[in-house]
Write an enzyme that holds these catalytic residues in place. Structure first.
Site, mmCIF file in Angstrom:
data_model
loop_
_atom_site.group_PDB
_atom_site.id
_atom_site.type_symbol
_atom_site.label_atom_id
_atom_site.label_comp_id
_atom_site.label_asym_id
_atom_site.label_seq_id
_atom_site.Cartn_x
_atom_site.Cartn_y
_atom_site.Cartn_z
ATOM 1 N N HIS A 53 13.454 105.515 -38.602
ATOM 2 C CA HIS A 53 13.863 106.581 -37.994
ATOM 3 C C HIS A 53 14.734 106.655 -36.578
ATOM 4 O O HIS A 53 14.956 107.637 -35.946
ATOM 5 C CB HIS A 53 12.578 107.694 -37.716
ATOM 6 C CG HIS A 53 12.716 108.785 -37.501
ATOM 7 N ND1 HIS A 53 12.488 109.448 -36.348
ATOM 8 C CD2 HIS A 53 13.149 110.025 -38.212
ATOM 9 C CE1 HIS A 53 12.315 110.877 -36.280
ATOM 10 N NE2 HIS A 53 12.944 111.142 -37.620
ATOM 11 N N LYS B 127 17.447 106.451 -33.782
ATOM 12 C CA LYS B 127 18.869 106.871 -33.572
ATOM 13 C C LYS B 127 19.298 106.247 -32.387
ATOM 14 O O LYS B 127 18.938 106.794 -31.245
ATOM 15 C CB LYS B 127 18.851 108.343 -33.578
ATOM 16 C CG LYS B 127 18.085 108.845 -34.930
ATOM 17 C CD LYS B 127 17.299 110.229 -34.429
ATOM 18 C CE LYS B 127 16.173 110.757 -35.722
ATOM 19 N NZ LYS B 127 16.315 110.387 -36.748
ATOM 20 N N HIS C 203 15.977 119.875 -32.747
ATOM 21 C CA HIS C 203 15.729 118.709 -33.659
ATOM 22 C C HIS C 203 15.534 117.583 -32.284
ATOM 23 O O HIS C 203 15.308 116.127 -32.860
ATOM 24 C CB HIS C 203 16.996 118.230 -34.443
ATOM 25 C CG HIS C 203 16.840 117.139 -35.265
ATOM 26 N ND1 HIS C 203 17.185 115.726 -35.150
ATOM 27 C CD2 HIS C 203 16.086 117.012 -36.400
ATOM 28 C CE1 HIS C 203 16.930 115.077 -35.929
ATOM 29 N NE2 HIS C 203 16.227 115.600 -36.750
ATOM 30 N N LYS D 98 13.407 115.438 -29.435
ATOM 31 C CA LYS D 98 12.109 115.164 -29.409
ATOM 32 C C LYS D 98 11.986 114.796 -28.122
ATOM 33 O O LYS D 98 12.521 113.841 -27.353
ATOM 34 C CB LYS D 98 11.803 113.999 -30.420
ATOM 35 C CG LYS D 98 12.094 114.187 -31.896
ATOM 36 C CD LYS D 98 13.391 113.560 -32.048
ATOM 37 C CE LYS D 98 13.643 113.473 -33.848
ATOM 38 N NZ LYS D 98 13.800 114.829 -34.285
#
Length: 377
Positions: free
Chosen positions: A40, A42, A273, A275
């Site tokens: 996950h 990025k 989107h 976090k």
């Protein structure tokens, strides 16, 4: 790196050769030893003639992500010189994380990248540290190397302004796993509540501790049905905000939910989107200011790929001697200080480095107030 449900060994790695037959692109599926784990993270690592750039962000590599609210941290690093230290914690943590991708050493394009990183001076990284998660059962000293326990280790020895004692915490995310109150109020919030401050006239060091009023000052920022429906993408935005009803409807979470809002950056209709996790305190407003111009101080920010789940942050097991993590994640923990080394002051959600896409004048009422409730699917 990518993920695939197929377990064909031929999919583990592929080297794409372009431009004169050189190996320029490595496509790699990292090992996922624990069920339900995923890759996950990025981030980008970009090599230039005179520097290396690290970018840690929250967006996926898809077109629709451009219509969402995202976040990014980046810094350029020069190559090592005679006065540079041989290594530093940032370099060691980054190389340790990449090492878990288990790429064969003889892979040319990967070996070249690692050589470039080892010749880069990361010692002036403008952050408290990297927060990586790698799947596995971590024991001994490794318990404190990953996930929320890395956040704990980075914060626990650091001194903050006294205004952050028992101050509010904000958890903002785009997906939530199945939590329980023991993990949520216990180990995870305990990790986010670390740090020290000087108290009273004695100036003795004490712990920051958890928020003074957990119901009022522990905030979960999550969009409502109306916010998703009215977003730039409409209902389509909900596919990137996966929250199963059984996960987000648990009774102990309801008192903590806050609307997305989007803040004064006009991001309300750009579905979140991003976090982001942070600790803040309210400052006394200057004379003549209105309520909307309230000032804030920030102790720290954590920005990256981590959503609110045990799979991402890890869960302690075996009497806290083992940390189990399912997924690969990468975030960065930053203390927003100005060049004068004074704490960054914020007016209307803006500071010198960070633009916050949410309102910090957090209302005590949650997303169930009004006609439409919290979004789930």
């Amino acid at each position: 790196c990518y993920q695939s449900e197929k377990r064909d060994d031929s999919l583990e790695q592929e080297v794409v050769r372009v431009r004169g037959g050189r190996a320029n692109l490595l496509i790699r599926r990292p090992p996922l030893p624990i069920k339900y784990g995923t890759h996950h993270s990025k981030f980008f690592i970009l090599v230039f003639d005179d520097k290396l750039r690290v970018i840690i962000h929250t967006a996926n590599m898809t077109q629709e992500q451009m219509f969402k609210t995202q976040g990014a941290w980046w810094q350029d690093f020069r190559f090592k010189g005679p006065a540079s230290p041989p290594s530093c914690r940032f370099e060691e943590d980054l190389l340790d994380y990449l090492g878990h991708y288990d790429v064969p050493r003889e892979t040319e394009v990967w070996a070249t990248m690692l050589r470039q990183m080892r010749r880069t001076d990361f010692s002036d990284a403008r952050c408290l540290g990297l927060v990586a998660s790698v799947p596995g059962y971590h024991r001994g000293a490794n318990v404190h190397k990953y996930g929320h326990m890395k956040v704990r280790s980075l914060l626990e020895g650091r001194e903050f302004d006294s205004c952050f004692e028992s101050s509010p915490l904000v958890y903002q995310f785009s997906s939530m796993g199945l939590l329980n109150d023991k993990w949520f109020y216990g180990e995870f919030t305990e990790s986010c509540s670390q740090g020290r401050c000087r108290r009273g006239e004695s100036r003795e060091l004490g712990l920051l501790g958890k928020p003074r009023d957990l119901e009022r000052d522990l905030h979960l920022v999550w969009p409502t049905v109306d916010e998703v429906r009215g977003s730039l993408e409409g209902w389509q935005a909900g596919f990137s905000i996966p929250g199963r009803e059984k996960n987000i409807s648990q009774s102990f979470l309801q008192q903590h939910y806050r609307k997305w809002g989007g803040g004064n950056l006009q991001r309300t209709r750009a579905a979140p989107h991003i976090k982001m996790y942070t600790r803040f305190c309210r400052c006394q407003s200057a004379e003549g200011k209105g309520e909307e111009e309230e000032d804030f101080k920030f102790a720290w920010f954590c920005l990256g790929s981590h959503n609110l789940s045990k799979a991402a942050w890890g869960a302690l097991q075996r009497k806290d001697s083992q940390l189990m993590i399912r997924s690969y994640e990468l975030s960065v923990l930053v203390a927003p200080r100005l060049p004068s080394d004074s704490y960054a002051m914020v007016r209307v959600r803006q500071i010198h480095v960070f633009l916050l896409p949410l309102s910090l004048s957090v209302q005590e009422k949650g997303p169930f107030d009004g006609e439409k409730g919290i979004a789930f699917r």
